[in-house]
Write an enzyme that holds these catalytic residues in place. Structure first.
Site, PDB file in Angstrom:
ATOM      1  N   THR A  36      10.390 -14.037  -2.946  1.00 54.76           N
ATOM      2  CA  THR A  36       9.692 -13.090  -3.956  1.00 54.76           C
ATOM      3  C   THR A  36      10.968 -12.048  -4.092  1.00 54.76           C
ATOM      4  O   THR A  36      10.985 -11.714  -5.222  1.00 54.76           O
ATOM      5  CB  THR A  36       8.668 -12.165  -3.303  1.00 54.76           C
ATOM      6  OG1 THR A  36       8.987 -11.598  -2.040  1.00 54.76           O
ATOM      7  CG2 THR A  36       7.378 -13.105  -3.243  1.00 54.76           C
ATOM      8  N   GLY A  37      12.051 -12.285  -3.508  1.00 53.22           N
ATOM      9  CA  GLY A  37      13.077 -11.584  -3.760  1.00 53.22           C
ATOM     10  C   GLY A  37      14.086 -12.124  -4.915  1.00 53.22           C
ATOM     11  O   GLY A  37      13.625 -13.415  -5.245  1.00 53.22           O
ATOM     12  N   GLN A  75      12.232  -5.691   6.033  1.00 54.24           N
ATOM     13  CA  GLN A  75      11.270  -5.636   4.844  1.00 54.24           C
ATOM     14  C   GLN A  75      10.664  -7.027   4.341  1.00 54.24           C
ATOM     15  O   GLN A  75       9.812  -7.086   3.761  1.00 54.24           O
ATOM     16  CB  GLN A  75      12.099  -4.998   3.831  1.00 54.24           C
ATOM     17  CG  GLN A  75      12.864  -3.804   4.040  1.00 54.24           C
ATOM     18  CD  GLN A  75      12.021  -2.874   4.552  1.00 54.24           C
ATOM     19  OE1 GLN A  75      11.064  -2.480   4.038  1.00 54.24           O
ATOM     20  NE2 GLN A  75      12.244  -2.076   5.803  1.00 54.24           N
ATOM     21  N   TYR A 143      -4.070 -10.295   4.234  1.00 57.56           N
ATOM     22  CA  TYR A 143      -2.777  -9.644   4.330  1.00 57.56           C
ATOM     23  C   TYR A 143      -2.661  -8.301   5.306  1.00 57.56           C
ATOM     24  O   TYR A 143      -1.738  -8.220   5.957  1.00 57.56           O
ATOM     25  CB  TYR A 143      -2.625  -8.979   2.861  1.00 57.56           C
ATOM     26  CG  TYR A 143      -1.526  -8.090   2.779  1.00 57.56           C
ATOM     27  CD1 TYR A 143      -0.079  -8.533   2.840  1.00 57.56           C
ATOM     28  CD2 TYR A 143      -1.563  -6.807   2.754  1.00 57.56           C
ATOM     29  CE1 TYR A 143       0.841  -7.681   2.520  1.00 57.56           C
ATOM     30  CE2 TYR A 143      -0.617  -5.922   2.722  1.00 57.56           C
ATOM     31  CZ  TYR A 143       0.924  -6.127   2.656  1.00 57.56           C
ATOM     32  OH  TYR A 143       1.805  -5.393   2.369  1.00 57.56           O
ATOM     33  N   LYS A 147      -0.063  -7.808   8.693  1.00 56.20           N
ATOM     34  CA  LYS A 147       0.820  -6.518   8.552  1.00 56.20           C
ATOM     35  C   LYS A 147       0.439  -5.737  10.057  1.00 56.20           C
ATOM     36  O   LYS A 147       1.390  -5.044  10.591  1.00 56.20           O
ATOM     37  CB  LYS A 147       0.787  -5.444   7.328  1.00 56.20           C
ATOM     38  CG  LYS A 147       1.577  -6.120   6.317  1.00 56.20           C
ATOM     39  CD  LYS A 147       2.808  -6.286   6.377  1.00 56.20           C
ATOM     40  CE  LYS A 147       3.940  -6.289   5.748  1.00 56.20           C
ATOM     41  NZ  LYS A 147       5.305  -6.392   6.112  1.00 56.20           N
ATOM     42  N   ARG A 211      -4.972   5.583  -4.790  1.00 51.24           N
ATOM     43  CA  ARG A 211      -3.869   5.366  -3.984  1.00 51.24           C
ATOM     44  C   ARG A 211      -3.097   6.427  -3.922  1.00 51.24           C
ATOM     45  O   ARG A 211      -2.980   7.199  -4.563  1.00 51.24           O
ATOM     46  CB  ARG A 211      -3.144   4.085  -4.568  1.00 51.24           C
ATOM     47  CG  ARG A 211      -3.950   2.811  -4.824  1.00 51.24           C
ATOM     48  CD  ARG A 211      -4.184   2.089  -3.280  1.00 51.24           C
ATOM     49  NE  ARG A 211      -4.959   0.767  -3.271  1.00 51.24           N
ATOM     50  CZ  ARG A 211      -6.146   0.703  -3.316  1.00 51.24           C
ATOM     51  NH1 ARG A 211      -7.084   1.625  -3.189  1.00 51.24           N
ATOM     52  NH2 ARG A 211      -6.707  -0.555  -3.320  1.00 51.24           N
ATOM     53  N   ASP A 273     -10.116  -5.533  -1.342  1.00 52.80           N
ATOM     54  CA  ASP A 273      -9.674  -4.380  -1.993  1.00 52.80           C
ATOM     55  C   ASP A 273     -10.407  -3.023  -1.050  1.00 52.80           C
ATOM     56  O   ASP A 273     -11.514  -3.011  -0.986  1.00 52.80           O
ATOM     57  CB  ASP A 273     -10.043  -4.167  -3.480  1.00 52.80           C
ATOM     58  CG  ASP A 273      -8.847  -3.476  -4.278  1.00 52.80           C
ATOM     59  OD1 ASP A 273      -7.483  -3.879  -4.071  1.00 52.80           O
ATOM     60  OD2 ASP A 273      -9.025  -3.123  -5.226  1.00 52.80           O
TER      61      ASP A 273
HETATM   62  C1  UD2 Z   1      -1.762  -2.982  -0.358  1.00 53.80           C
HETATM   63  C2  UD2 Z   1      -1.515  -1.745   0.224  1.00 53.80           C
HETATM   64  C3  UD2 Z   1       0.136  -1.231   0.114  1.00 53.80           C
HETATM   65  C4  UD2 Z   1       0.915  -2.455   0.151  1.00 53.80           C
HETATM   66  C5  UD2 Z   1       0.659  -3.689  -0.639  1.00 53.80           C
HETATM   67  C6  UD2 Z   1       1.559  -4.730  -0.658  1.00 53.80           C
HETATM   68  C7  UD2 Z   1      -3.632  -0.661   0.555  1.00 53.80           C
HETATM   69  C8  UD2 Z   1      -4.410   0.709   0.118  1.00 53.80           C
HETATM   70  N1  UD2 Z   1      -2.245  -0.587   0.148  1.00 53.80           N
HETATM   71  O1  UD2 Z   1      -1.704  -2.390  -1.895  1.00 53.80           O
HETATM   72  O2  UD2 Z   1       0.419  -0.409   0.983  1.00 53.80           O
HETATM   73  O3  UD2 Z   1       1.028  -2.830   1.582  1.00 53.80           O
HETATM   74  O4  UD2 Z   1      -0.675  -4.014  -0.335  1.00 53.80           O
HETATM   75  O5  UD2 Z   1       0.948  -5.831  -1.838  1.00 53.80           O
HETATM   76  O6  UD2 Z   1      -4.152  -1.282   1.144  1.00 53.80           O
HETATM   77  N2  UD2 Z   1      -5.425  -3.311  -9.606  1.00 53.80           N
HETATM   78  C9  UD2 Z   1      -5.788  -3.336 -10.903  1.00 53.80           C
HETATM   79  N3  UD2 Z   1      -5.147  -4.102 -12.040  1.00 53.80           N
HETATM   80  C10 UD2 Z   1      -4.131  -4.935 -11.591  1.00 53.80           C
HETATM   81  C11 UD2 Z   1      -3.698  -4.971 -10.270  1.00 53.80           C
HETATM   82  C12 UD2 Z   1      -4.243  -4.173  -9.236  1.00 53.80           C
HETATM   83  O7  UD2 Z   1      -6.722  -2.725 -10.976  1.00 53.80           O
HETATM   84  O8  UD2 Z   1      -3.442  -5.525 -12.349  1.00 53.80           O
HETATM   85  C13 UD2 Z   1      -6.087  -2.512  -8.681  1.00 53.80           C
HETATM   86  C14 UD2 Z   1      -6.291  -3.408  -7.236  1.00 53.80           C
HETATM   87  O9  UD2 Z   1      -7.593  -3.792  -7.435  1.00 53.80           O
HETATM   88  C15 UD2 Z   1      -6.364  -2.094  -6.132  1.00 53.80           C
HETATM   89  C16 UD2 Z   1      -5.094  -1.095  -6.899  1.00 53.80           C
HETATM   90  O10 UD2 Z   1      -5.003  -1.417  -8.328  1.00 53.80           O
HETATM   91  O11 UD2 Z   1      -7.403  -1.438  -6.267  1.00 53.80           O
HETATM   92  C17 UD2 Z   1      -3.635  -1.364  -6.375  1.00 53.80           C
HETATM   93  O12 UD2 Z   1      -3.521  -2.418  -6.046  1.00 53.80           O
HETATM   94  P1  UD2 Z   1      -2.052  -3.125  -5.670  1.00 53.80           P
HETATM   95  O13 UD2 Z   1      -2.231  -4.701  -5.738  1.00 53.80           O
HETATM   96  O14 UD2 Z   1      -0.901  -2.561  -6.452  1.00 53.80           O
HETATM   97  O15 UD2 Z   1      -1.818  -2.603  -4.007  1.00 53.80           O
HETATM   98  P2  UD2 Z   1      -2.830  -2.603  -2.834  1.00 53.80           P
HETATM   99  O16 UD2 Z   1      -3.628  -1.509  -3.069  1.00 53.80           O
HETATM  100  O17 UD2 Z   1      -3.751  -3.838  -2.812  1.00 53.80           O
END
Ligand code: UD2
Length: 319
Positions: A36-37, A75, A143, A147, A211, A273
């Protein structure tokens, strides 16, 4: 001058750490497998670092990368909740197996400390906000499990082998260089680049989920403090801002900053989610002397400016 090994140093967070370490005059070695990098993330600094293309799944090839290292900033990982729902086996290998190898190699090389990139996902969907490190973890996606297991391994390596480790639970880190070109990309990189292209981003669910979006500079600060802070060995610390934003409000703010007249498309919620996420950052303040320097809206502005300047390069060859 100390030698720092940044695993995943060609990634979004890893390469930000590399640039700050160089700015501070430190010596830097990077390992990355480019899964992914991206080489572009390091192109400006490649002549100032040691780079090794190594996959952490190969312990014997990894060992030499630890020789002479003082601090490891670990990381390297396969991010994304939905990716892990689709393919839990690969997430397990890239996150748990790789972290175990890294800890073994660090232990055997006698490094001073390993700082591990943990995740707020470990808290799961428990209702109490803000999240304190003392609360029970309750992962709800593969995931999140991967972690959390990395944290547990780190702690056990401290207790069992005396290897100093610290786990930093990142809360949705965002900023320049976050890759917007994958369906598994962080939501802000997707929202911003869609709006800049006049396209409609997708919001999964009703958009009222929230978030603790944390600008990259804050995560960099926490990592560098965690290498040397005296009272953090074996601990887990939240790295965040202590605030939370809903996706709907964030989308509206971005529309204003970018000046785009686009509506989102609402889709079904994503499996795995979490609804709401917000950190208590008292522990990081107390034990690291951490204080977020760039708050949400300023972070968004800086990030939008970076994507504006780099859109063409980012999307050449994609889409
Ligand atoms: C999780 C972790 C974060 C990090 C990350 C790595 C939590 C709260 N956070 O992020 O710290 O480890 O994983 O991947 O668990 N969404 C949309 N539209 C999009 C994409 C996402 O609505 O096109 C929503 C998604 O459903 C979620 C929010 O945006 O509710 C954040 O999603 P994300 O993939 O950016 O990050 P998240 O919270 O899974």
């Amino acid at each position: 001058m100390a030698l720092y090994l940044v695993t995943g140093g060609a990634g979004f967070i890893g390469s930000a750490l590399v640039r700050e370490l160089l700015r501070r005059g430190e010596q830097v070695r990077v390992v990355d497998n480019f899964l992914t990098g991206k080489p572009e993330n390091l192109s400006e600094v490649l002549h100032r670092i040691e780079f090794q293309e190594v996959d952490l799944s190969d312990l014997e090839r990894l060992r030499p990368a630890l020789a002479g290292v003082d601090y490891v900033l670990h990381q390297a990982a396969l991010p994304s909740v939905p990716r892990s729902v689709t393919d839990p086996v690969t997430s397990n290998q890239m996150n748990i197996d790789a972290t175990l190898n890294l800890l073994v190699a660090a232990r055997d090389a006698g490094v001073k400390r390993v700082v591990y990139a943990a995740s707020s996902s470990a808290y799961g969907d428990t209702p109490t906000l803000p999240k304190l490190e003392s609360m029970p973890s309750n992962p709800i996606s593969p995931y999140a499990i991967t972690k959390l297991v990395g944290e547990m391994y780190a702690k056990v390596f401290t207790q069992t082998y005396g290897l100093e480790t610290v786990s930093l639970r990142y809360f949705n880190i965002f900023g320049p260089r976050q890759d917007p070109t994958s369906p598994y990309s962080g939501v802000l990189s997707l929202f911003i680049t869609s709006l800049l292209q006049g396209k409609q981003p997708t919001i999964f669910g009703d958009g009222e989920q929230s978030r603790d979006f944390t600008f990259i500079d804050n995560a960099v600060q926490a990592n560098l403090l965690a290498c040397k802070a005296p009272q953090v060995v074996g601990k887990v610390l939240n790295v965040a801002t202590g605030e939370r934003q809903t996706l709907n409000k964030t989308f509206a703010t971005l529309r204003r900053i970018i000046g785009a007249d686009v509506e989102p498309i609402y889709a079904a919620p994503r499996p795995g989610d979490i609804l709401h996420s917000q950190a208590d950052i008292t522990q990081a303040r107390q034990h690291l002397g951490y204080e977020p320097t760039v708050l949400f809206e300023e972070g968004l502005e800086k990030t939008v400016a970076w994507y504006r300047a780099n859109m063409k390069a980012l999307f050449d060859g994609h889409r």
